[in-house]
Scaffold this active site. Structure first.
Site, PDB file in Angstrom:
ATOM      1  CB  SER A   1      -7.787 -18.061 -20.954  1.00 24.26           C
ATOM      2  OG  SER A   1      -8.208 -17.591 -22.214  1.00 24.26           O
TER       3      SER A   1
ATOM      4  CB  SER B   1     -12.028 -14.732 -22.023  1.00 25.03           C
ATOM      5  OG  SER B   1     -12.270 -15.446 -20.848  1.00 25.03           O
TER       6      SER B   1
ATOM      7  CD  GLU C   1      -9.293 -20.289 -24.239  1.00 28.01           C
ATOM      8  OE1 GLU C   1      -9.680 -21.218 -23.504  1.00 28.01           O
ATOM      9  OE2 GLU C   1      -8.512 -19.410 -23.840  1.00 28.01           O
TER      10      GLU C   1
END
Lengths: 287, 287, 287, 287
Positions: free
Chosen positions: D201, D163, D203
């Site tokens: 992940s 992340s 973002e």
């Protein structure tokens, strides 16, 4: 909307208790599923909230971890407690005492050509805290306008920081983007009760299907899932609008008068008056 | 939602005529404003559509450039033509003939503390083409359910490919993100008329404010704009819900019976019956 | 993002020709599939656009219906024409002549645990028209900055109204929300070439999978589809970033000098200089 | 994106400590501003998170209220601590130790016609935890690929649950929708460092402007605000891409080797090797 998966229970609470409830849920989950944060990914609980600070000492953040554990552990099938319970305790809708409400439908799927097919369950649970009296419509009848003269606001409650959280659940095999579409329709049911979604009101709708479950780990790379065709979804769309409307009304009808912090008071919806008003309208409809 | 600016007229038409209408608008605009594509950026017209293929020979794409030029040039203030006009000609709502409808409010702004402030205009124009008869509610009354027995569908019209386009206009000084919030509230008004937003129905809402205009070219780099505080927007939110509901009803009330291509027929909403139904309910409300 | 279905070819053109191209596509489709607008729903073509008005007489809208028909009918597998072709004819990227570019990968799927699984194709086609010279990076090398001294802008082209349209195609069995996630990653590839997404630049990415097709009509109400697990998607995400970067570079490398309307000129990327620059960097990397 | 206002500090922490940090922030805010929940609306803190469970005993949730109070009270202007500090302590980026990084620019505004205007500050702070080594690019150079042979993964760390949280701050007078556009551009900077935004992940980019502040209560109903014209925003867009790229690199360069829970180890980026690699490329560029 990003992952399309639900990994934790959905919890509802008072706005400024979200942190505590989230933390307690993480603690409960990591105890129950020791692989989290090691074998499996970390988790982020889903916690909804409404502002109950008119009746509740919200700043006091009185929800404790044990309340959260108990809520998770005692969750069960069967009848759902409604009205001034749990996160609904301090809530007000259209100036009447409200709280938690629920409604569900068994939906038979019809294709455009009239064929009948499988049937599915759809349920809505609301944590309802929005609106002003003169907007309230029940079954289309302007109940709030009719009752308002008897409930002159004493002018104290000027802030109108409402909100409604809707949780939509179904066993129909819907994809994440179909669930998103289903959730958007719940807003139409909120509109039917008289909401104009005031500035300070947050309308949040979350939904899930129990039909297709994705294993946390698997040796496969693809999986086969069953999906309901979009053309066959209209019955679910109609049901989610009806259930949302009805769940809000149920929250209002199940709550009782409440006197809260600072001697603030919220009256229950007067059920006798409501019955009389609705009966008159029903009679008008039949003639 | 991306630029927050509106640069062309908003045009409404039949689904498969969007290309022609867009092209004619570009032609009209580039003739009228010769700097486009040279001194100024190119333009992308905004064209809304509904599927009128039950009554209209939609595949024939009969809208021509001159119709577009005339629509732009004859746009004017004053009363708005409603019902089976323009892009509304072939539309049906809740199985009754519909089309274009409009409604507006003069909104006095109240702060939370009760102070009154400036007042603004808000108007909604709809191109309405959604829904099924048994869902139709007018002023909360289940008019569709009451009338349905008299309008048994002959079973021919199985596709229910509806849609509604709402155009929201105001002179209140709102920012682009406030306009987006205003537009979302229009959906609540659609819900009040009985929509459950069927799969094949597209509900599209576009809004604009005439208060703050951004010059195409300027020697400055910043500009001063007036903005309505969010806390003061609730009156506009309430108005947009009411106007959307009323505009749809107006489209229904202003349309007349229509027989279209392939001998397809759409009945007008029976206004005498409607008046009688609403009068009965109004009387029930007064008692 | 709403229906999750693609029903028409995807067409790319000059901004102010979108209307004509859309109209011609409707005409072609309704001729080819006579049930549209009758047995089947009406259609809305997908048409992407870039502003080519520096080199092209865009206001003249010179694309005609027959160009559209030919484009659809001559679409075929095999090598894709790149550079100054079709909708790419008048385009400029980072102040060099650009246009259409494409790139693809055969992606072997790995699970988190290292197992290999099935492999899928992923391709990207770009219509590229963005950016300024000093930002241009090729394979990470600041090629634009190195070349800029040789290409002093004569100051005429002050508007920088760019855009890039990316079309992402795959045969991996992805759901609509997974396609959306794939498309978002294409933006990372645009960033690698040096874009900062200027105000007037529109970055639009559309994607589709050919794996699961939904029949226009069916007697069933649910269907079984195969879905790639999210954990197995990283190879596709990596590929879409690489392909987008490479497709833009290919568009630049395949275009040649062009002199357009009003004697406007766009130089091709100097391939000999580029090769020398990249070779020097490649040598630096090996040492 | 809904209200366009920021009402609390922005806090960053470990994923499963979000609840505790949120709760402590509410406690701190309600003590400091006693009107909250009474005179003023309740608050919902903004807390970002990354998964640090490879190095940190994340399940232990070791962040306590006093850490939060101290973080808020000690927040100050001047140099920002980078690397393995605060919420960055346990983070890894492209298989190297990372954490918190920051970068800023003073941006002179140019209109399209070349005029210069006011200048503004823009800063980015990242909590960075994404990616795999072979993708790492620094200043465009494939540093990860060059270094990877020296850092063979021992195969233990198979989960790649990364992340990145980016916080974008500016004193330019931008509207909420302009801030949203600015934030989207930060993603392009993430792409330049080599991210392909793996499935696990997240973002997340949040931004704010300090230029226009909205009073909690006011007797007015509208206010005048200064707004930067969209045409003048490109310098800020370019800056946010550069700052995001640079902030990630700074987080990598400021972190040192770390051995964490379960004897897990994350190596620092080898700065001597990095300098040599970049020098070689810089020399290649100059020739």
């Amino acid at each position: 909307m990003e992952w399309g998966l639900l990994e934790t229970p959905i919890l509802l609470t008072s706005t400024m208790s979200v942190g505590k409830v989230s933390d307690a849920t993480v603690k409960w989950m990591t105890r129950r599923f020791p692989g989290i944060g090691d074998e499996y990914d970390v988790i982020i609980p889903i916690v909804g909230e409404c502002d109950d600070s008119w009746l509740n000492d919200a700043v006091g953040r009185h929800v404790r971890s044990e309340h959260v554990y108990r809520a998770i552990e005692q969750a069960s099938g069967g009848p759902v407690a409604e009205g001034s319970v749990g996160a609904g305790t301090g809530l007000i809708t259209c100036d009447f005492k409200a709280g938690i409400g629920t409604s569900s439908r068994r939906v038979v799927i019809f294709r455009g050509n009239g064929e009948t097919g499988p049937s599915y369950n759809l349920g809505v649970l609301v944590q309802t805290n929005f609106g002003i009296m003169r907007s309230l419509r029940i079954a289309g009848v302007p109940v709030g306008e009719i009752l308002a003269p008897d409930y002159a606001n004493d002018g104290k409650r000027v802030r109108n920081a409402g909100s409604i959280i809707c949780v939509v659940a179904t066993d129909a095999p819907l994809l994440p983007n179909q669930i998103t579409r289903l959730c958007k329709r719940a807003a139409l049911g909120i509109g039917r009760v008289g909401s104009f979604a005031a500035h300070a009101s947050g309308e949040i709708i979350i939904g899930f299907s129990t039909a297709n479950q994705v294993p946390r780990s698997t040796s496969g790379m693809t999986h086969q899932i069953e999906v309901l065709l979009d053309d066959a979804c209209d019955g679910l769309y109609e049901a989610v609008v009806e259930c949302t409307e009805e769940a809000i009304v149920n929250a209002l009808c199940m709550a009782e008068d409440m006197r809260g912090q600072a001697d603030h008071f919220a009256p229950a919806l007067p059920l006798d008056d409501l019955a009389e008003i609705l009966n008159r309208h029903h009679a008008a409809q039949q003639r």
